[in-house]
Design a protein around this motif. Structure first.
Motif, PDB file in Angstrom:
ATOM      1  N   TYR A 241      -0.957 -37.227  54.280  1.00  0.00           N
ATOM      2  CA  TYR A 241      -2.330 -37.309  54.753  1.00  0.00           C
ATOM      3  C   TYR A 241      -2.959 -35.918  54.765  1.00  0.00           C
ATOM      4  O   TYR A 241      -2.267 -34.905  54.921  1.00  0.00           O
ATOM      5  N   LEU A 242      -4.277 -35.896  54.649  1.00  0.00           N
ATOM      6  CA  LEU A 242      -5.013 -34.659  54.819  1.00  0.00           C
ATOM      7  C   LEU A 242      -6.184 -34.947  55.746  1.00  0.00           C
ATOM      8  O   LEU A 242      -7.138 -35.627  55.363  1.00  0.00           O
ATOM      9  N   GLN A 243      -6.069 -34.464  56.971  1.00  0.00           N
ATOM     10  CA  GLN A 243      -7.152 -34.596  57.939  1.00  0.00           C
ATOM     11  C   GLN A 243      -8.089 -33.414  57.754  1.00  0.00           C
ATOM     12  O   GLN A 243      -7.662 -32.258  57.886  1.00  0.00           O
TER      13      GLN A 243
ATOM     14  N   GLU B 198      -7.975 -25.958  42.540  1.00  0.00           N
ATOM     15  CA  GLU B 198      -7.392 -24.998  43.467  1.00  0.00           C
ATOM     16  C   GLU B 198      -6.514 -25.681  44.503  1.00  0.00           C
ATOM     17  O   GLU B 198      -6.727 -26.846  44.860  1.00  0.00           O
ATOM     18  N   PHE B 199      -5.551 -24.943  44.980  1.00  0.00           N
ATOM     19  CA  PHE B 199      -4.630 -25.418  46.002  1.00  0.00           C
ATOM     20  C   PHE B 199      -5.355 -25.560  47.336  1.00  0.00           C
ATOM     21  O   PHE B 199      -6.175 -24.709  47.704  1.00  0.00           O
ATOM     22  N   VAL B 200      -5.060 -26.625  48.062  1.00  0.00           N
ATOM     23  CA  VAL B 200      -5.641 -26.851  49.381  1.00  0.00           C
ATOM     24  C   VAL B 200      -4.551 -26.786  50.455  1.00  0.00           C
ATOM     25  O   VAL B 200      -4.647 -26.006  51.402  1.00  0.00           O
TER      26      VAL B 200
ATOM     27  N   LEU C   8     -13.088 -36.327  57.564  1.00  0.00           N
ATOM     28  CA  LEU C   8     -12.552 -37.364  56.698  1.00  0.00           C
ATOM     29  C   LEU C   8     -11.034 -37.245  56.706  1.00  0.00           C
ATOM     30  O   LEU C   8     -10.501 -36.153  56.910  1.00  0.00           O
ATOM     31  N   ARG C   9     -10.370 -38.362  56.453  1.00  0.00           N
ATOM     32  CA  ARG C   9      -8.920 -38.352  56.336  1.00  0.00           C
ATOM     33  C   ARG C   9      -8.519 -38.943  55.000  1.00  0.00           C
ATOM     34  O   ARG C   9      -8.836 -40.108  54.717  1.00  0.00           O
ATOM     35  N   LEU C  10      -7.849 -38.160  54.203  1.00  0.00           N
ATOM     36  CA  LEU C  10      -7.358 -38.624  52.913  1.00  0.00           C
ATOM     37  C   LEU C  10      -5.908 -39.075  53.055  1.00  0.00           C
ATOM     38  O   LEU C  10      -5.142 -38.501  53.829  1.00  0.00           O
ATOM     39  N   SER C  11      -5.568 -40.093  52.296  1.00  0.00           N
ATOM     40  CA  SER C  11      -4.187 -40.579  52.259  1.00  0.00           C
ATOM     41  C   SER C  11      -3.703 -40.602  50.827  1.00  0.00           C
ATOM     42  O   SER C  11      -4.479 -40.793  49.894  1.00  0.00           O
TER      43      SER C  11
ATOM     44  N   ALA D  63      -4.477 -23.204  52.109  1.00  0.00           N
ATOM     45  CA  ALA D  63      -5.348 -22.190  51.532  1.00  0.00           C
ATOM     46  C   ALA D  63      -6.134 -21.552  52.669  1.00  0.00           C
ATOM     47  O   ALA D  63      -6.444 -22.215  53.668  1.00  0.00           O
ATOM     48  N   ASP D  64      -6.461 -20.293  52.507  1.00  0.00           N
ATOM     49  CA  ASP D  64      -7.200 -19.594  53.561  1.00  0.00           C
ATOM     50  C   ASP D  64      -8.528 -20.277  53.868  1.00  0.00           C
ATOM     51  O   ASP D  64      -8.985 -20.276  55.024  1.00  0.00           O
ATOM     52  N   SER D  65      -9.132 -20.863  52.860  1.00  0.00           N
ATOM     53  CA  SER D  65     -10.460 -21.459  53.028  1.00  0.00           C
ATOM     54  C   SER D  65     -10.453 -22.694  53.925  1.00  0.00           C
ATOM     55  O   SER D  65     -11.511 -23.110  54.407  1.00  0.00           O
ATOM     56  N   VAL D  66      -9.288 -23.280  54.156  1.00  0.00           N
ATOM     57  CA  VAL D  66      -9.239 -24.509  54.964  1.00  0.00           C
ATOM     58  C   VAL D  66      -8.416 -24.347  56.235  1.00  0.00           C
ATOM     59  O   VAL D  66      -8.356 -25.275  57.056  1.00  0.00           O
ATOM     60  N   LYS D  67      -7.793 -23.206  56.421  1.00  0.00           N
ATOM     61  CA  LYS D  67      -6.982 -22.991  57.622  1.00  0.00           C
ATOM     62  C   LYS D  67      -7.802 -23.185  58.879  1.00  0.00           C
ATOM     63  O   LYS D  67      -8.931 -22.710  58.982  1.00  0.00           O
ATOM     64  N   GLY D  68      -7.224 -23.910  59.828  1.00  0.00           N
ATOM     65  CA  GLY D  68      -7.914 -24.171  61.077  1.00  0.00           C
ATOM     66  C   GLY D  68      -8.845 -25.361  61.032  1.00  0.00           C
ATOM     67  O   GLY D  68      -9.332 -25.817  62.079  1.00  0.00           O
ATOM     68  N   ARG D  69      -9.104 -25.880  59.833  1.00  0.00           N
ATOM     69  CA  ARG D  69      -9.994 -27.047  59.706  1.00  0.00           C
ATOM     70  C   ARG D  69      -9.262 -28.268  59.139  1.00  0.00           C
ATOM     71  O   ARG D  69      -9.555 -29.399  59.519  1.00  0.00           O
ATOM     72  N   PHE D  70      -8.338 -28.039  58.247  1.00  0.00           N
ATOM     73  CA  PHE D  70      -7.597 -29.130  57.605  1.00  0.00           C
ATOM     74  C   PHE D  70      -6.165 -29.164  58.122  1.00  0.00           C
ATOM     75  O   PHE D  70      -5.575 -28.124  58.413  1.00  0.00           O
TER      76      PHE D  70
END
Length: 119
Positions: A80-82, A46-48, A18-21, A61-68
């Motif tokens: 944007y947040l891909q 929590e911070f993303v 998903l892509r957020l704007s 955030a460590d939980s999204v590194k490499g994915r977002f």
């Protein structure tokens, strides 16, 4: 005042994208950085990810590194947040925030957009 409007949330299967704007309007020259936060049911916000306009350097955030991936278009005052390889634990309301140099809590926040990842 800075107004923030998020879009792009929805329902997606695990592994999907998903892509957020987030479009900012108003006194956007006061914005030092923009970011994304999320809040899942029963959990604290929590911070993303965030990006500083002057340097373009992102933070995750460590939980999204490499994915977002966070990116921004300063001319359009839009960030944007891909989100790729989504997991059910990414399910949350995602909020856009603008930091005017006094911290996120003292900045401006959008209304949030729901992201639901089904397993």
């Amino acid at each position: 005042q800075v107004q923030l409007v998020e879009s792009g949330g929805g329902l997606v299967q695990a592994g999907g994208s998903l892509r957020l704007s987030c479009a900012a309007s108003g006194r956007t020259f006061r914005t030092y950085a923009m970011g994304w936060f999320r809040q899942a049911p029963g959990k604290e916000r929590e911070f993303v990810a965030s990006i500083t306009w002057s340097t373009g350097i992102p933070s995750y955030a460590d939980s999204v590194k490499g994915r977002f991936t966070i990116s921004g278009d300063n001319a359009k005052n839009t960030v944007y947040l891909q989100m790729n390889s989504l997991k059910p634990e990414d399910t949350a309301v995602y909020y856009c925030a603008a930091n005017t140099g006094y911290g996120w809590t003292s900045g401006y926040w959008g209304q949030g957009t729901q992201v639901t990842v089904s397993s």
